[in-house]
Design an enzyme around this catalytic site. Structure first.
Site, short mmCIF file in Angstrom:
data_model
loop_
_atom_site.label_atom_id
_atom_site.label_comp_id
_atom_site.label_asym_id
_atom_site.label_seq_id
_atom_site.Cartn_x
_atom_site.Cartn_y
_atom_site.Cartn_z
N HIS A 145 -45.10 -19.43 42.83
CA HIS A 145 -46.24 -19.96 43.58
C HIS A 145 -47.19 -18.87 44.04
CE1 HIS A 145 -43.91 -23.90 44.73
NE2 HIS A 145 -44.10 -23.77 43.43
N HIS B 193 -43.02 -23.34 36.54
CA HIS B 193 -41.93 -22.38 36.60
C HIS B 193 -41.41 -22.03 35.21
CE1 HIS B 193 -40.73 -23.46 41.02
NE2 HIS B 193 -42.04 -23.42 40.84
N HIS C 176 -42.80 -28.60 51.17
CA HIS C 176 -44.15 -28.30 50.72
C HIS C 176 -45.10 -28.82 51.80
CE1 HIS C 176 -43.00 -28.29 46.15
NE2 HIS C 176 -42.30 -27.42 46.87
N ASP D 181 -48.73 -23.70 38.95
CA ASP D 181 -47.35 -23.99 39.35
C ASP D 181 -46.51 -24.55 38.20
OD1 ASP D 181 -45.01 -24.51 40.66
OD2 ASP D 181 -45.76 -26.19 41.84
N HIS E 2 -34.06 -29.07 50.74
CA HIS E 2 -35.45 -29.23 50.31
C HIS E 2 -35.88 -30.67 50.56
CE1 HIS E 2 -39.15 -28.84 48.10
NE2 HIS E 2 -38.83 -27.65 47.60
N HIS F 186 -37.65 -18.34 46.85
CA HIS F 186 -37.47 -19.07 45.60
C HIS F 186 -37.81 -18.10 44.48
CE1 HIS F 186 -38.08 -23.42 47.32
NE2 HIS F 186 -36.89 -22.91 47.59
#
Length: 279
Positions: free
Chosen positions: A181, A228, A109, A226, A69, A213
């Protein structure tokens, strides 16, 4: 039993082999990690022997694809040129480093256009990808689906498609679908998962979907926030997420947990999800 790759984000501070062993301790069969500090900065030097030990461990234990990532601070469509240059330099360096673990995935992203407009943001993101992607690389770069908070680019499948269409070496591009998302962006993966995947296939193509994800969300659908949540502790819910991991069109993909957890929490979620995998 079918193939089921499940893992979570792990710290890269102790090196590559240590991440692989930490994944095994959690009964994971893949993992994700940040290529450098999530807030950016210089990356730690890679020990080639350490990377080789990870590759051997992954082969021995039949790991699925691992998902690196990029840092959150990497904004390919920033308004300021120096920030775009910083983002491009980081991604180019990361992709060189990724060749220590050939054939894996690198997720990022897409960025925030900060008032320039989505079209300009899309152009800038594609420009960065055209500068850093190389024909000889083995890494697939993944555009992540975004919740649409603020001026994020990638809040819709159409925006991701528009980026892909502007990239010359698009065979090096894929998509990572984040369940939190897409839910926050307005896609009904609870009531119409088949419809969402059909829309993804029509606009982008399911062949480009390379990772999931798997996260719950604290928000109602379409909130564009957003945040989580742990598996089963949010608005998406356990049963809907189980339908995601068992969907026939998603078989064989790596599922990465990004839930607010410690190691024990991740181990419990991995155990739970393994118990609900239909095989």
């Amino acid at each position: 039993m079918g193939t089921f790759y499940i893992g979570c984000h792990l710290s890269s501070a102790k090196g590559y082999e240590a991440m692989g062993k930490a994944a095994l301790d959690l009964d994971a069969s893949t993992f994700a990690f940040f290529t450098r500090n999530p807030r950016g900065g210089k990356a730690k030097d890679i020990d080639p022997d350490d990377a080789a030990r990870l590759r051997a461990l992954m082969k021995e234990h039949a790991f699925g694809p691992i998902v690196a990532h990029a840092p959150y601070t990497m904004n390919a469509c920033a308004a300021k040129e120096n920030l775009r240059t910083f983002a491009e330099t980081m991604m180019a360096d990361d992709l060189v480093r990724m060749e220590q673990t050939p054939g894996e995935l690198y997720n990022f992203h897409p960025g925030s256009h900060v008032g320039q407009g989505a079209e300009r943001g899309i152009e800038l993101i594609a420009a960065q990808l055209n500068h850093v992607l190389k024909p000889e690389q083995t890494t697939t770069v993944l555009l992540e689906t975004m919740a649409g908070k603020g001026t994020e680019v990638g809040r819709s499948f159409e925006e991701l498609r528009a980026i892909i269409d502007r990239v010359e070496l698009d065979d090096h591009l894929g998509v990572c679908l984040d369940t939190c998302h897409v839910w926050d962006a307005g896609y009904d993966i609870v009531g119409d998962l088949d419809g969402v995947l059909a829309e993804f296939d029509r606009i982008i193509g399911l062949g480009r979907l390379r990772a999931i994800h798997l996260n719950d969300s604290l928000n109602p659908r379409g909130a564009h926030k957003d945040r989580h949540a742990k598996i089963g502790a949010g608005e998406i819910g356990l049963e809907a997420l189980v339908r995601v991991l068992n969907h026939p069109k998603l078989r064989g993909l790596p599922f990465i947990l990004e839930t607010p957890n410690d190691a024990a929490g991740y181990a419990a979620e991995i155990k739970l999800l393994r118990s609900r995998f239909a095989g």
